[in-house]
Write an enzyme that holds these catalytic residues in place. Structure first.
Site, PDB file in Angstrom:
ATOM      1  N   HIS A  58       0.039   3.966  -6.017  1.00 55.27           N
ATOM      2  CA  HIS A  58       0.634   4.415  -4.987  1.00 55.27           C
ATOM      3  C   HIS A  58       0.155   5.762  -4.533  1.00 55.27           C
ATOM      4  O   HIS A  58       0.970   6.493  -4.120  1.00 55.27           O
ATOM      5  CB  HIS A  58       2.125   4.408  -5.314  1.00 55.27           C
ATOM      6  CG  HIS A  58       2.949   3.307  -5.797  1.00 55.27           C
ATOM      7  ND1 HIS A  58       2.955   2.094  -5.286  1.00 55.27           N
ATOM      8  CD2 HIS A  58       3.248   2.841  -7.197  1.00 55.27           C
ATOM      9  CE1 HIS A  58       3.697   1.452  -6.051  1.00 55.27           C
ATOM     10  NE2 HIS A  58       3.755   1.872  -7.232  1.00 55.27           N
ATOM     11  N   HIS A 220       5.589  -2.565  -4.299  1.00 55.07           N
ATOM     12  CA  HIS A 220       4.826  -3.424  -5.164  1.00 55.07           C
ATOM     13  C   HIS A 220       4.835  -5.037  -4.700  1.00 55.07           C
ATOM     14  O   HIS A 220       4.217  -6.027  -5.196  1.00 55.07           O
ATOM     15  CB  HIS A 220       5.408  -3.716  -6.517  1.00 55.07           C
ATOM     16  CG  HIS A 220       5.997  -2.372  -7.083  1.00 55.07           C
ATOM     17  ND1 HIS A 220       7.140  -1.839  -7.105  1.00 55.07           N
ATOM     18  CD2 HIS A 220       5.233  -1.532  -7.967  1.00 55.07           C
ATOM     19  CE1 HIS A 220       7.000  -0.576  -7.701  1.00 55.07           C
ATOM     20  NE2 HIS A 220       5.842  -0.472  -8.070  1.00 55.07           N
TER      21      HIS A 220
END
Length: 334
Positions: A58, A220
């Site tokens: 991320h 995700h």
């Protein structure tokens, strides 16, 4: 799969090593063992330490936000996988300047459980710890990874504003209260145009047709609210921002920070097209755009997509947002 990697199993280690080598003025890395990215001058005596972390993939979240005015440490797990309690505990010890430590935790089951365990271990060693769980995503109530709403791009705003409160010398109770207030007043939602590929998996994390869009995607690749045919950008923005504004709800006269966040593979030119329409909707609702932030700040590897976050602010939260910050990925006021 084409990626600039050596060994998929070493992707996180080598990436963090490169990050540390690029920013020795900002961070140092605890590597033997466990594994954490720590502010170069930590611990700062008398200052509340702030620790966040979670699965890698991320970036620049979370390591990119370690520095003056934001995080004191970040704990990177494996790709899309929570770090274990040991490195979280080590990061907590590394940044304890005697005023306690705040954990900022995205609402994913593994993150919540492992940060809770680390907090208990820190308490046993005499370190006062409080935790704030971020759950800003309005798309779904529960997901593959969570009980309750997911923590997504609003995490950046929680970290920035709580970090500023800690930097000005607030107590642990006060920093935690500020962080919880930001979380209570920020709402986010995202979409995906194309999936990402986790290095060790070697294949896309989900399937999406060439003419399909996933509305409400998680960071995700978790499913969202619906899968639809591709539409013009303005209509897609409306599908994201309308549920956001209705959820708090935001009202005429509110002042807000608007964050348009790329998911890793979206050109900046497209993010500004999204921002343009989102700002128009705010104006139509009589909501004042107080501050803006556009870029890829909370990503999902190379996923093509975007998220929108809207934070309602008062004078104090706006002052804390504006306060100086000096990290690898976010800096102003210095």
């Amino acid at each position: 799969m084409k990626k600039l990697i050596n060994d998929p199993a070493k992707t996180v280690d080598e990436g963090v090593a490169g990050f540390a080598a690029a920013h020795p003025d900002l961070v140092r890395v605890v590597v033997d063992p466990p594994f954490a990215v720590v502010r170069a001058d930590a611990p700062v005596a008398g200052k509340v330490g702030i620790v966040s972390g979670g699965g890698s993939g991320h970036e620049p979240l979370h390591a990119g936000y370690v520095g003056v005015g934001m995080l004191d440490a970040a704990v990177p797990g494996a790709m899309f996988t929570s770090p274990t309690p040991d490195p979280i505990l080590e990061a907590t010890k590394q940044v304890d300047g005697g005023a306690g430590v705040l954990h900022i935790v995205k609402n994913y089951t593994g993150d919540v459980l492992n940060f809770e365990t680390a907090a208990d271990l820190a308490l046993a060693e005499g370190i006062e710890v409080q935790s704030v769980v971020v759950d800003d995503d309005v798309a779904v109530k529960d997901s593959l990874y969570t009980a309750g709403r997911r923590g997504v791009a609003g995490t950046l705003l929680v970290e920035k504003i709580a970090g500023a409160a800690a930097e000005r010398g607030d107590s642990l109770d006060r920093v935690a209260e500020v962080a919880r207030r930001v979380n209570s007043q920020v709402r986010s939602m995202g979409l995906a145009l194309a999936p990402c590929t986790v290095p060790h998996a070697g294949e896309p994390s989900f399937e999406l047709g060439e003419d399909e869009v996933e509305i409400g995607i998680g960071i995700h690749g978790e499913p969202g609210r619906e899968r639809i045919a591709l539409e013009p950008a303005d209509r897609l923005v409306d599908r994201l921002i309308e549920p956001i504004l209705e959820d708090l709800p935001f009202q005429q006269g509110d002042r807000v920070v608007l964050l348009v966040n790329g998911m890793g593979g979206t050109p900046l030119s497209e993010l500004y097209i999204v921002f343009r329409r989102a700002a128009e909707v705010l104006a139509e609702r009589g909501i004042e755009l107080a501050r803006s932030l556009v870029g890829s700040y909370v990503t999902s590897l190379e996923m093509q997509g975007v998220s929108i976050s809207v934070l309602k602010v008062d004078d104090e939260l706006l002052d804390l947002y504006d306060a100086p910050v000096h990290t690898a990925a976010l800096r102003w006021g210095r």
